[in-house]
Design a protein around this motif. Structure first.
Motif, PDB file in Angstrom:
ATOM      1  N   LEU A  19       0.837  -1.196   0.000  1.00 15.33           N
ATOM      2  CA  LEU A  19       0.000   0.000   0.000  1.00 15.33           C
ATOM      3  C   LEU A  19       0.875   1.249   0.000  1.00 15.33           C
ATOM      4  O   LEU A  19       0.582   2.216  -0.711  1.00 15.33           O
ATOM      5  N   SER A  20       1.937   1.226   0.763  1.00 18.83           N
ATOM      6  CA  SER A  20       2.883   2.344   0.761  1.00 18.83           C
ATOM      7  C   SER A  20       3.509   2.510  -0.628  1.00 18.83           C
ATOM      8  O   SER A  20       3.650   3.627  -1.134  1.00 18.83           O
ATOM      9  N   HIS A  23       0.945   4.103  -2.912  1.00 24.21           N
ATOM     10  CA  HIS A  23       0.824   5.522  -2.562  1.00 24.21           C
ATOM     11  C   HIS A  23       1.966   6.328  -3.203  1.00 24.21           C
ATOM     12  O   HIS A  23       1.731   7.345  -3.856  1.00 24.21           O
ATOM     13  N   TRP A  43       3.826  15.285  -0.098  1.00 29.53           N
ATOM     14  CA  TRP A  43       2.603  14.488  -0.108  1.00 29.53           C
ATOM     15  C   TRP A  43       2.919  13.003   0.020  1.00 29.53           C
ATOM     16  O   TRP A  43       2.178  12.242   0.623  1.00 29.53           O
ATOM     17  N   ARG A  44       4.047  12.588  -0.534  1.00 30.48           N
ATOM     18  CA  ARG A  44       4.412  11.169  -0.393  1.00 30.48           C
ATOM     19  C   ARG A  44       5.373  10.970   0.781  1.00 30.48           C
ATOM     20  O   ARG A  44       6.111   9.992   0.851  1.00 30.48           O
ATOM     21  N   ILE A  55       1.112   3.363   7.392  1.00 31.56           N
ATOM     22  CA  ILE A  55      -0.135   2.729   6.966  1.00 31.56           C
ATOM     23  C   ILE A  55      -0.616   1.759   8.042  1.00 31.56           C
ATOM     24  O   ILE A  55      -1.812   1.686   8.319  1.00 31.56           O
ATOM     25  N   CYS A  64      -9.844  -0.050   5.799  1.00 32.21           N
ATOM     26  CA  CYS A  64      -9.056  -0.013   4.570  1.00 32.21           C
ATOM     27  C   CYS A  64      -9.441  -1.211   3.709  1.00 32.21           C
ATOM     28  O   CYS A  64      -9.397  -2.344   4.169  1.00 32.21           O
ATOM     29  N   GLY A  86      -8.484   8.252   2.035  1.00 32.06           N
ATOM     30  CA  GLY A  86      -7.480   8.098   0.988  1.00 32.06           C
ATOM     31  C   GLY A  86      -7.939   7.125  -0.076  1.00 32.06           C
ATOM     32  O   GLY A  86      -8.647   6.161   0.219  1.00 32.06           O
ATOM     33  N   TYR A  88      -6.051   5.415  -3.592  1.00 34.30           N
ATOM     34  CA  TYR A  88      -4.877   5.339  -4.474  1.00 34.30           C
ATOM     35  C   TYR A  88      -4.962   4.072  -5.310  1.00 34.30           C
ATOM     36  O   TYR A  88      -5.264   3.002  -4.791  1.00 34.30           O
ATOM     37  N   HIS A  90      -2.572   2.013  -8.294  1.00 31.05           N
ATOM     38  CA  HIS A  90      -1.267   1.996  -8.949  1.00 31.05           C
ATOM     39  C   HIS A  90      -1.419   2.584 -10.348  1.00 31.05           C
ATOM     40  O   HIS A  90      -2.394   2.276 -11.049  1.00 31.05           O
TER      41      HIS A  90
END
Length: 165
Positions: A19-20, A23, A43-44, A55, A64, A86, A88, A90
């Protein structure tokens, strides 16, 4: 690939690092049109490599959900009750209905809990996406990133059907 080829499931602690990575990849893929490179870096969280620790902390208070294709996690959404925190996907899988499916799942879960309105804070990149999904603009607002960096975002809401699925 379409959203029909994915499944959604609750995130697990073992998903935190991927997940990181999603993101980071999603933010790195953004052009510096709405935000500067410095703002995108903040932001990242100034990361180029995944670090699932933040996370994992978020997963303790947020719900989540992850989108899966085959056995690969390709996107995720996190929320608390009526607020989408959130979303996101890929970059390789963007534009294929994955984000839409994750938002619909969030709205469905809210409806099942008797919630009739949900909210989110959209980046300027995502504002059009949420408008297409039936969200309306509440107001522009500042969003505080680390190291004192502040970026403009859009607070948005969506009225949900009042009958649970």
């Amino acid at each position: 690939m379409s959203a029909n080829e994915i499944s959604l499931r609750p995130a697990q602690e073992t998903d935190a690092w991927v997940l990181s990575a999603i993101h980071i990849a999603a933010i790195k893929a953004l052009p510096a049109t709405f935000y500067t490179q410095k703002e995108l870096l903040a932001w990242r969280n100034y990361r180029d490599k995944p670090d699932g620790s933040n996370i994992l902390k978020s997963m303790k208070v947020e719900t989540c959900k992850v989108a899966i294709k085959g056995d690969a996690v390709i996107g995720f959404a996190s929320f608390i009750v009526d607020e989408l925190i959130g979303l996101y996907v890929h970059p390789k899988y963007q534009g294929k209905g994955i984000g839409r499916a994750l938002v619909q799942n969030f709205c469905d879960e809210a409806t099942d809990r008797g919630i009739d309105k949900v909210i989110t804070t959209a980046s300027l990149y995502a504002e059009g996406f949420y408008l297409r999904l039936g969200f309306t603009t509440i107001q522009k607002a500042p969003h505080y990133l680390s190291k004192g960096i502040v970026v403009p975002v859009t607070k948005m809401s969506k009225i949900l059907a009042t009958t649970p699925r």
